[in-house]
Write a protein that holds these residues in place. Sequence first.
Motif, PDB file in Angstrom:
ATOM      1  N   GLY A 202      20.546  -2.572   1.300  1.00  0.00           N
ATOM      2  CA  GLY A 202      19.231  -2.253   0.516  1.00  0.00           C
ATOM      3  C   GLY A 202      18.058  -2.943   1.227  1.00  0.00           C
ATOM      4  O   GLY A 202      16.950  -2.565   0.880  1.00  0.00           O
ATOM      5  N   LEU A 203      18.156  -4.131   1.865  1.00  0.00           N
ATOM      6  CA  LEU A 203      16.874  -4.588   2.768  1.00  0.00           C
ATOM      7  C   LEU A 203      16.405  -3.796   3.736  1.00  0.00           C
ATOM      8  O   LEU A 203      15.308  -3.553   3.932  1.00  0.00           O
ATOM      9  N   TYR A 204      17.247  -2.971   4.480  1.00  0.00           N
ATOM     10  CA  TYR A 204      17.064  -1.970   5.480  1.00  0.00           C
ATOM     11  C   TYR A 204      16.129  -0.773   4.795  1.00  0.00           C
ATOM     12  O   TYR A 204      15.268  -0.330   5.288  1.00  0.00           O
ATOM     13  N   VAL A 205      16.767  -0.354   3.884  1.00  0.00           N
ATOM     14  CA  VAL A 205      16.151   0.885   3.054  1.00  0.00           C
ATOM     15  C   VAL A 205      14.986   0.765   1.993  1.00  0.00           C
ATOM     16  O   VAL A 205      14.773   1.522   1.357  1.00  0.00           O
ATOM     17  N   TYR A 206      14.830  -0.689   1.669  1.00  0.00           N
ATOM     18  CA  TYR A 206      14.001  -0.861   0.744  1.00  0.00           C
ATOM     19  C   TYR A 206      12.569  -0.184   0.927  1.00  0.00           C
ATOM     20  O   TYR A 206      11.889   0.125  -0.270  1.00  0.00           O
ATOM     21  N   PRO A 207      11.955   0.129   2.145  1.00  0.00           N
ATOM     22  CA  PRO A 207      10.880   0.919   2.074  1.00  0.00           C
ATOM     23  C   PRO A 207      10.884   2.308   1.540  1.00  0.00           C
ATOM     24  O   PRO A 207       9.812   2.926   1.152  1.00  0.00           O
ATOM     25  N   ASN A 208      11.996   2.798   1.486  1.00  0.00           N
ATOM     26  CA  ASN A 208      11.966   4.304   1.209  1.00  0.00           C
ATOM     27  C   ASN A 208      12.199   3.936  -0.713  1.00  0.00           C
ATOM     28  O   ASN A 208      11.611   5.063  -1.277  1.00  0.00           O
ATOM     29  N   LEU A 209      12.665   2.883  -1.189  1.00  0.00           N
ATOM     30  CA  LEU A 209      12.633   2.752  -2.604  1.00  0.00           C
ATOM     31  C   LEU A 209      11.160   2.462  -2.994  1.00  0.00           C
ATOM     32  O   LEU A 209      10.585   2.712  -3.969  1.00  0.00           O
ATOM     33  N   MET A 210      10.545   1.872  -2.000  1.00  0.00           N
ATOM     34  CA  MET A 210       9.061   1.414  -2.342  1.00  0.00           C
ATOM     35  C   MET A 210       8.287   2.736  -2.273  1.00  0.00           C
ATOM     36  O   MET A 210       7.174   2.701  -3.176  1.00  0.00           O
ATOM     37  N   ALA A 211       8.551   3.716  -1.558  1.00  0.00           N
ATOM     38  CA  ALA A 211       7.960   5.089  -1.447  1.00  0.00           C
ATOM     39  C   ALA A 211       8.209   5.867  -2.496  1.00  0.00           C
ATOM     40  O   ALA A 211       7.307   6.377  -3.248  1.00  0.00           O
ATOM     41  N   ALA A 212       9.453   5.540  -3.170  1.00  0.00           N
ATOM     42  CA  ALA A 212       9.752   6.237  -4.425  1.00  0.00           C
ATOM     43  C   ALA A 212       9.029   5.603  -5.681  1.00  0.00           C
ATOM     44  O   ALA A 212       8.501   6.185  -6.425  1.00  0.00           O
ATOM     45  N   ASP A 213       8.862   4.290  -5.662  1.00  0.00           N
ATOM     46  CA  ASP A 213       8.034   3.405  -6.574  1.00  0.00           C
ATOM     47  C   ASP A 213       6.747   4.240  -6.980  1.00  0.00           C
ATOM     48  O   ASP A 213       6.500   4.380  -7.985  1.00  0.00           O
ATOM     49  N   ILE A 214       6.111   4.509  -5.781  1.00  0.00           N
ATOM     50  CA  ILE A 214       4.786   5.048  -5.937  1.00  0.00           C
ATOM     51  C   ILE A 214       4.735   6.293  -6.078  1.00  0.00           C
ATOM     52  O   ILE A 214       3.918   6.895  -6.976  1.00  0.00           O
ATOM     53  N   LEU A 215       5.549   7.216  -5.419  1.00  0.00           N
ATOM     54  CA  LEU A 215       5.471   8.705  -5.567  1.00  0.00           C
ATOM     55  C   LEU A 215       6.168   9.266  -6.633  1.00  0.00           C
ATOM     56  O   LEU A 215       5.856  10.489  -7.133  1.00  0.00           O
ATOM     57  N   ALA A 216       7.078   8.468  -7.360  1.00  0.00           N
ATOM     58  CA  ALA A 216       7.433   8.962  -8.740  1.00  0.00           C
ATOM     59  C   ALA A 216       6.416   9.033  -9.918  1.00  0.00           C
ATOM     60  O   ALA A 216       6.562   9.836 -10.854  1.00  0.00           O
ATOM     61  N   PHE A 217       5.306   8.630  -9.711  1.00  0.00           N
ATOM     62  CA  PHE A 217       4.010   8.598 -10.498  1.00  0.00           C
ATOM     63  C   PHE A 217       2.804   9.368  -9.891  1.00  0.00           C
ATOM     64  O   PHE A 217       1.819   9.491 -10.368  1.00  0.00           O
ATOM     65  N   HIS A 218       3.160  10.108  -8.623  1.00  0.00           N
ATOM     66  CA  HIS A 218       2.007  10.732  -7.998  1.00  0.00           C
ATOM     67  C   HIS A 218       0.825   9.676  -7.789  1.00  0.00           C
ATOM     68  O   HIS A 218      -0.302  10.267  -7.927  1.00  0.00           O
ATOM     69  N   ALA A 219       1.090   8.624  -7.699  1.00  0.00           N
ATOM     70  CA  ALA A 219      -0.142   7.564  -7.571  1.00  0.00           C
ATOM     71  C   ALA A 219      -0.742   7.999  -6.096  1.00  0.00           C
ATOM     72  O   ALA A 219      -0.007   8.156  -5.309  1.00  0.00           O
ATOM     73  N   THR A 220      -2.067   7.749  -6.191  1.00  0.00           N
ATOM     74  CA  THR A 220      -2.646   8.021  -5.054  1.00  0.00           C
ATOM     75  C   THR A 220      -3.421   6.671  -4.380  1.00  0.00           C
ATOM     76  O   THR A 220      -3.920   6.946  -3.311  1.00  0.00           O
ATOM     77  N   ARG A 221      -3.401   5.682  -5.138  1.00  0.00           N
ATOM     78  CA  ARG A 221      -3.939   4.400  -4.760  1.00  0.00           C
ATOM     79  C   ARG A 221      -2.943   3.359  -4.818  1.00  0.00           C
ATOM     80  O   ARG A 221      -2.373   3.157  -5.734  1.00  0.00           O
ATOM     81  N   VAL A 222      -2.850   2.570  -3.876  1.00  0.00           N
ATOM     82  CA  VAL A 222      -1.912   1.283  -3.965  1.00  0.00           C
ATOM     83  C   VAL A 222      -2.613  -0.041  -3.377  1.00  0.00           C
ATOM     84  O   VAL A 222      -3.035   0.173  -1.970  1.00  0.00           O
ATOM     85  N   PRO A 223      -2.801  -0.819  -3.976  1.00  0.00           N
ATOM     86  CA  PRO A 223      -3.406  -2.090  -3.605  1.00  0.00           C
ATOM     87  C   PRO A 223      -2.346  -2.832  -2.961  1.00  0.00           C
ATOM     88  O   PRO A 223      -1.387  -3.305  -3.196  1.00  0.00           O
ATOM     89  N   VAL A 224      -2.708  -3.056  -1.534  1.00  0.00           N
ATOM     90  CA  VAL A 224      -1.613  -3.925  -0.581  1.00  0.00           C
ATOM     91  C   VAL A 224      -2.386  -4.734   0.283  1.00  0.00           C
ATOM     92  O   VAL A 224      -3.621  -4.605   0.595  1.00  0.00           O
ATOM     93  N   GLY A 225      -1.549  -5.647   0.749  1.00  0.00           N
ATOM     94  CA  GLY A 225      -1.997  -6.400   2.009  1.00  0.00           C
ATOM     95  C   GLY A 225      -1.851  -5.794   3.238  1.00  0.00           C
ATOM     96  O   GLY A 225      -1.022  -4.962   3.344  1.00  0.00           O
ATOM     97  N   ASP A 226      -2.261  -6.538   4.346  1.00  0.00           N
ATOM     98  CA  ASP A 226      -2.100  -6.081   5.748  1.00  0.00           C
ATOM     99  C   ASP A 226      -0.579  -5.929   5.835  1.00  0.00           C
ATOM    100  O   ASP A 226      -0.102  -4.861   6.839  1.00  0.00           O
ATOM    101  N   ASP A 227       0.127  -6.736   5.462  1.00  0.00           N
ATOM    102  CA  ASP A 227       1.539  -6.963   5.856  1.00  0.00           C
ATOM    103  C   ASP A 227       2.254  -5.581   5.233  1.00  0.00           C
ATOM    104  O   ASP A 227       3.333  -5.589   5.485  1.00  0.00           O
ATOM    105  N   GLN A 228       1.794  -4.945   4.142  1.00  0.00           N
ATOM    106  CA  GLN A 228       2.463  -3.877   3.492  1.00  0.00           C
ATOM    107  C   GLN A 228       1.932  -2.457   4.113  1.00  0.00           C
ATOM    108  O   GLN A 228       2.106  -1.484   3.824  1.00  0.00           O
ATOM    109  N   ARG A 229       0.743  -2.482   4.832  1.00  0.00           N
ATOM    110  CA  ARG A 229       0.218  -1.329   5.300  1.00  0.00           C
ATOM    111  C   ARG A 229       1.168  -0.406   6.098  1.00  0.00           C
ATOM    112  O   ARG A 229       1.277   0.911   5.734  1.00  0.00           O
ATOM    113  N   GLN A 230       2.229  -1.269   6.991  1.00  0.00           N
ATOM    114  CA  GLN A 230       3.172  -0.044   7.472  1.00  0.00           C
ATOM    115  C   GLN A 230       3.902   0.596   6.516  1.00  0.00           C
ATOM    116  O   GLN A 230       4.486   1.870   6.722  1.00  0.00           O
TER     117      GLN A 230
END
Length: 329
Positions: free
Chosen positions: A120-148
Amino acid sequence: MQRVFSGIQPTGIPHLGNYLGAIRNWVTLQKDHDCLFCLVDMHSLTMPWSPEALREQTLASTACLLASGIDPTRLYNQSAVSAHARLGWIFNCVSRLGWLNRMTQFKDKAGKNRENHSAGLYVYPNLMAADILAFHATRVPVGDDQRQHLELANDIAQKFNHDMGVEFFPLIEPLIPPHAARVMSLRDGSKKMSKSDPSAQSRIILNDTADEIAQKIRKARTDAEPLPSEEAGLEGRPEARNLLTIYAAMSNKTLADVLTQFAGQGFGTFKQALADLLVETLAPVADETRRLMDDKAHLMQVLRQGAERARAVSEPIVSEAEKLVGFLR
């Protein structure tokens, strides 16, 4: 109106760094955006956890966010909305191993013992992508450490669109405040303020009492030199820079303005001013957090209603994604 998604792990009461880096910005964003704010309890399972603690911390985080000014209709916990997990699995199959191997946060968290960490730790960026795109969100407030991770989410969206021959998932735009405060430990100015730091004196949490806030600031590490008049005078003085940065962020001033205000003064005077400012702003949040924690039934109701709204938005989107990949519906 653009849709904004953001999440925070319910691993304890948020601290001052969470407040200045995210929560305060969320309160502002919800005024003119269609916002969804998520307690990402599924992400919490990527590291060792206690079921009892996770339940309690999710409610405590809910209380703290509400006390900070988050609209209760926009708040929910991730595990209550199945769209996250369903789209997360699809994205596990769209994302490439080479992309995940480049994620620096996994390397930082896993360290030398990566073979013993959860998948889960390895693939959690995929879940993070799903968190956002499940709502068709177009803007996400992030810090520089999450830009990648946001760049990865866009790569996944584009590959899905290409493979399915559609323009379904939108491009995500990072919202990075130009003057976001990077809040460091009160005991070590070279390390970020963290809930996991073993020293409670290293952080101010949002349910600290006025006395606790003042005491932590008085004991915060500093140096023997007076405060400089220019930023160049902070070179090699991480603790001084950290306290001045906190004051600037809390007072909505620039660092240059704060340096001018306190130039030549010792830390005794400055720490008192900083403690007074923090108490004025945060003590009401702490009082309201404690009041809300006494009514857990209300907190559960807030999360249930928020999840209903989140499901109403995400269900048509994720159902269509499932049809596109070939699932029978």
